[in-house]
Enzyme design. Sequence first.
Site, PDB file in Angstrom:
ATOM      1  N   SER A   1       0.820  -1.205   0.000  1.00 22.29           N
ATOM      2  CA  SER A   1       0.000   0.000   0.000  1.00 22.29           C
ATOM      3  C   SER A   1       0.856   1.258   0.000  1.00 22.29           C
ATOM      4  CB  SER A   1      -0.905   0.018   1.230  1.00 22.29           C
ATOM      5  OG  SER A   1      -1.605   1.259   1.337  1.00 22.29           O
TER       6      SER A   1
ATOM      7  N   TYR B   1      -3.021  -0.755   9.675  1.00 22.71           N
ATOM      8  CA  TYR B   1      -2.982  -1.091   8.253  1.00 22.71           C
ATOM      9  C   TYR B   1      -1.672  -0.635   7.641  1.00 22.71           C
ATOM     10  CZ  TYR B   1      -4.261  -1.100   3.300  1.00 22.71           C
ATOM     11  OH  TYR B   1      -4.290  -1.318   1.943  1.00 22.71           O
TER      12      TYR B   1
END
Length: 253
Positions: A145, A158
């Site tokens: 990400s 995350y």
Amino acid sequence: MRRVLVTGASRGIGRAVSIAFAERGDRVAVHYGRDIDAARETLRRLPGDGHALASADLADPDETQRVIDTAVDALGGIDVLVNNAAVATSDATRHAVPSVEYEQWQQIWRKSIDVNLIGAANLTYLVARHLIDRGAPGAIVNIGSRGAFRGEPDFPAYAASKAALHAFGQSMAITLAPHDIAVTSVAPGFIGTERQATRLAGAEGDGLRAQSPFGRIGTPEEVAAAVVFLASPEAVWASGTILDLNGASHLRT
């Protein structure tokens, strides 16, 4: 024809990746967690035959072993692993420090690390040993990400798990290169999956599109195209790389 296991393939990026491999003539094992109907829809969309479904909670090491066994039995082996499954950002996983209770903070961190990092690490180990035992080359692609680099203040677990996944992939690239196994990662920015449709159609939409100088968001198909290339024999020399896929919305130095 190669045998490909794609985790988190019931929708979104995982579905697009599965379709892209199948369109090349590869056989795909579609992993899903709970949504069997969505996984069956992915399976229905795959051209060709010989594809399969494989269910597992990747936070459970025993279920992780079973998903590998299922994929190997159904496909006749695994040549490519795409670590896409993740506890993603959503209203349910928001855990900014000022607005979350300690118990919820712990729960989200544990689940994020168990799935996004340890689950991917366990899958990587099992597929790598499968390839080594066969004496076969292979490829592993991790879906990381942009948040690993720019930070995610509302979703720190995350971002941290994805940063760790990137680092893990680079370690594995060094470890597995003598066995002709290439390991790469991609770091997508905001991608227009089904899960994000409401946000894109609402008040946030223009701001999300404006993050990129292209004035739009990325598509699952664009991520899939990069994954298919990185998993190809032609891309073996890219092993160890982390490829940014964010439309110049965040530039690393």
